[in-house]
Motif scaffolding. Structure first.
Motif, short mmCIF file in Angstrom:
data_model
loop_
_atom_site.label_atom_id
_atom_site.label_comp_id
_atom_site.label_asym_id
_atom_site.label_seq_id
_atom_site.Cartn_x
_atom_site.Cartn_y
_atom_site.Cartn_z
N GLY A 113 -2.29 8.32 -8.12
CA GLY A 113 -2.43 6.94 -7.67
C GLY A 113 -2.23 6.84 -6.17
O GLY A 113 -2.21 7.84 -5.45
N THR A 114 -2.10 5.62 -5.69
CA THR A 114 -1.94 5.40 -4.25
C THR A 114 -0.52 5.74 -3.81
O THR A 114 0.43 5.69 -4.60
CB THR A 114 -2.25 3.95 -3.88
OG1 THR A 114 -1.37 3.08 -4.60
CG2 THR A 114 -3.69 3.60 -4.24
N PHE A 115 -0.37 6.09 -2.53
CA PHE A 115 0.94 6.39 -1.96
C PHE A 115 0.96 5.96 -0.50
O PHE A 115 -0.09 5.76 0.11
CB PHE A 115 1.27 7.89 -2.07
CG PHE A 115 0.36 8.78 -1.29
CD1 PHE A 115 0.59 9.05 0.07
CD2 PHE A 115 -0.78 9.34 -1.88
CE1 PHE A 115 -0.25 9.86 0.80
CE2 PHE A 115 -1.63 10.15 -1.15
CZ PHE A 115 -1.37 10.41 0.19
N ALA A 116 2.16 5.83 0.04
CA ALA A 116 2.32 5.49 1.46
C ALA A 116 3.61 6.10 1.97
O ALA A 116 4.64 6.05 1.29
CB ALA A 116 2.32 3.99 1.66
N PHE A 117 3.57 6.66 3.17
CA PHE A 117 4.78 7.19 3.81
C PHE A 117 5.62 6.02 4.31
O PHE A 117 5.09 4.98 4.71
CB PHE A 117 4.41 8.12 4.97
CG PHE A 117 3.92 9.46 4.53
CD1 PHE A 117 4.81 10.49 4.26
CD2 PHE A 117 2.56 9.71 4.39
CE1 PHE A 117 4.35 11.73 3.86
CE2 PHE A 117 2.10 10.94 3.99
CZ PHE A 117 2.99 11.97 3.71
N LEU A 133 0.65 4.88 6.70
CA LEU A 133 -0.01 6.16 6.51
C LEU A 133 0.04 6.50 5.03
O LEU A 133 1.12 6.76 4.49
CB LEU A 133 0.69 7.24 7.35
CG LEU A 133 0.13 8.65 7.24
CD1 LEU A 133 -1.33 8.69 7.66
CD2 LEU A 133 0.95 9.61 8.09
N GLY A 134 -1.08 6.47 4.38
CA GLY A 134 -1.10 6.69 2.95
C GLY A 134 -2.48 7.03 2.45
O GLY A 134 -3.43 7.22 3.23
N GLN A 140 3.56 -7.64 0.16
CA GLN A 140 2.93 -6.97 1.29
C GLN A 140 1.43 -6.76 1.01
O GLN A 140 1.02 -6.61 -0.13
CB GLN A 140 3.58 -5.60 1.52
CG GLN A 140 5.04 -5.65 1.91
CD GLN A 140 5.26 -6.01 3.36
OE1 GLN A 140 4.31 -6.18 4.14
NE2 GLN A 140 6.52 -6.12 3.77
N PRO A 141 0.62 -6.74 2.07
CA PRO A 141 -0.80 -6.43 1.89
C PRO A 141 -0.99 -4.95 1.56
O PRO A 141 -0.11 -4.12 1.82
CB PRO A 141 -1.41 -6.78 3.25
CG PRO A 141 -0.28 -6.69 4.21
CD PRO A 141 0.95 -7.07 3.46
N THR A 142 -2.14 -4.64 0.97
CA THR A 142 -2.44 -3.26 0.59
C THR A 142 -2.52 -2.37 1.82
O THR A 142 -3.17 -2.70 2.81
CB THR A 142 -3.78 -3.21 -0.17
OG1 THR A 142 -3.68 -4.08 -1.31
CG2 THR A 142 -4.07 -1.79 -0.64
N GLU A 143 -1.80 -1.25 1.77
CA GLU A 143 -1.80 -0.23 2.82
C GLU A 143 -1.33 -0.76 4.17
O GLU A 143 -1.69 -0.25 5.22
CB GLU A 143 -3.19 0.41 2.95
CG GLU A 143 -3.63 1.16 1.71
CD GLU A 143 -4.95 1.88 1.90
OE1 GLU A 143 -5.53 1.76 2.99
OE2 GLU A 143 -5.37 2.57 0.96
N GLN A 144 -0.51 -1.82 4.13
CA GLN A 144 0.09 -2.34 5.36
C GLN A 144 1.54 -2.73 5.08
O GLN A 144 1.95 -2.93 3.93
CB GLN A 144 -0.67 -3.56 5.89
CG GLN A 144 -2.00 -3.21 6.54
CD GLN A 144 -2.52 -4.38 7.35
OE1 GLN A 144 -2.77 -5.46 6.82
NE2 GLN A 144 -2.70 -4.15 8.64
N HIS A 145 2.32 -2.81 6.17
CA HIS A 145 3.70 -3.27 6.09
C HIS A 145 3.90 -4.35 7.14
O HIS A 145 3.59 -4.14 8.33
CB HIS A 145 4.68 -2.12 6.32
CG HIS A 145 6.10 -2.54 6.19
ND1 HIS A 145 6.72 -2.70 4.98
CD2 HIS A 145 7.03 -2.83 7.14
CE1 HIS A 145 7.98 -3.07 5.17
NE2 HIS A 145 8.19 -3.15 6.47
N CYS A 146 4.42 -5.51 6.72
CA CYS A 146 4.56 -6.65 7.63
C CYS A 146 6.03 -7.02 7.78
O CYS A 146 6.80 -6.99 6.81
CB CYS A 146 3.78 -7.86 7.10
SG CYS A 146 2.03 -7.53 6.79
N THR A 147 6.43 -7.37 8.98
CA THR A 147 7.80 -7.77 9.29
C THR A 147 7.82 -9.17 9.89
O THR A 147 6.82 -9.64 10.45
CB THR A 147 8.45 -6.78 10.28
OG1 THR A 147 7.66 -6.72 11.48
CG2 THR A 147 8.55 -5.40 9.66
#
Length: 283
Positions: free
Chosen positions: A250-254, A221-222, A190-197
């Motif tokens: 570190g980084t996080f994402a909902f 959202l992160g 997956q790309p950074t800070e994104q989610h692809c379907t």
């Protein structure tokens, strides 16, 4: 129940008796068992369309004797399996377990039960295999981002990788053999800070070039957590019901994706022991 080797036995007048209150009331006698040498038959036919220098392996299965035979051919013409099949009680099934390189071979008149004579009409026909491309459209990828797609050929088992850094149309570099192969496109990275379907990402068999695979990316959202002491944890909440427990900086994402234009609001649900956490850029 079990016949002598090389012998076929049949039962006639195979009657039965039953007992009523301990008294045998009916009895049928005169059971006759006739055994004779078993008769075995060959299975064969003809091969057409094999290219010069190529080879094909045919497989023959039979039951109930569970006989299996293989035959490798390197030229067109008549063929006969070296393994014979017991007549009267067994059948046969001829298949192509692995397709020759660049060819698609099919079998007709390839099965029968029971076998009662030598089989000479199995027909194996080979034609040049058609190969098709798999592709589609990528949308929503953020500027400077990158995504890696994976295409799995469900028949050959091979995997084709493709990394994209911009929205638009794409095509995997490796084609898939038509008529037998299938495709299954997934997101490998997956790309950074994104989610692809992926939609329209799989089918079997493939019978034409595929151009309708759709890969759609949305922002997550992160953000970034700093200052958390080792061994502590903090719980973050968003306005769509997510509760995210973080145990390291570190980084996080909902996990829940937000629609374009939707409001977001991130707050601290519980603070780590002895620390106070604050959110910036959270809404």
């Amino acid at each position: 129940n079990q016949e002598p080797s090389g012998t076929t036995c049949k039962v006639t007048n195979g009657g039965s008796s039953y007992v009523d209150n301990g008294v045998k009331t009916t009895s049928i006698v005169g059971i006759v068992v006739v055994c004779s040498p078993a008769v075995y038959f060959t299975v064969g036919g003809s091969l057409t369309g094999l290219n010069s220098g190529g080879q094909i392996t045919l497989k023959m299965d039979s039951g109930p004797d569970e006989v299996t035979g293989e035959l490798t051919l390197t030229a067109n013409g008549a063929f006969t399996f070296p393994t014979t099949i017991r007549g009267g009680v067994s059948g046969y099934s001829v298949t192509v377990p692995t397709q020759p390189t660049g060819l698609l071979c099919t079998v007709s008149n390839g099965s029968g039960y029971p076998i009662t004579a030598d089989v000479v009409n199995v027909s194996v026909t080979c034609v040049l295999a058609a190969y098709y491309t798999v592709g589609g459209t990528l949308s929503g990828l953020g500027s400077g981002g990158g995504i890696t797609l994976e295409n799995h050929d469900s028949v050959s088992g091979t995997t084709d990788m493709l990394t994209l850094t911009a929205n638009g149309t794409f095509t995997f570099p490796t084609s898939i053999r038509g008529g037998s192969g299938g495709y299954d496109v997934t997101v490998d990275a997956q790309p950074t800070e994104q989610h692809c379907t992926v939609s329209n990402g799989e089918a079997q068999p493939i019978t034409a070039n595929v151009s309708n695979v759709s890969v759609t990316c949305t922002d997550v959202l992160g953000g970034t957590l700093t200052g958390l002491d080792s061994g502590e944890q903090v719980t973050l909440l968003d306005n769509v019901g997510d509760s995210l427990v973080l145990k390291s900086n570190g980084t996080f994402a909902f996990p829940t994706m937000l629609a374009d234009g939707q409001r977001y609001d991130v707050t601290v649900g519980s603070h780590p022991a002895g620390e106070m956490c604050s959110v910036t850029g959270g809404s």
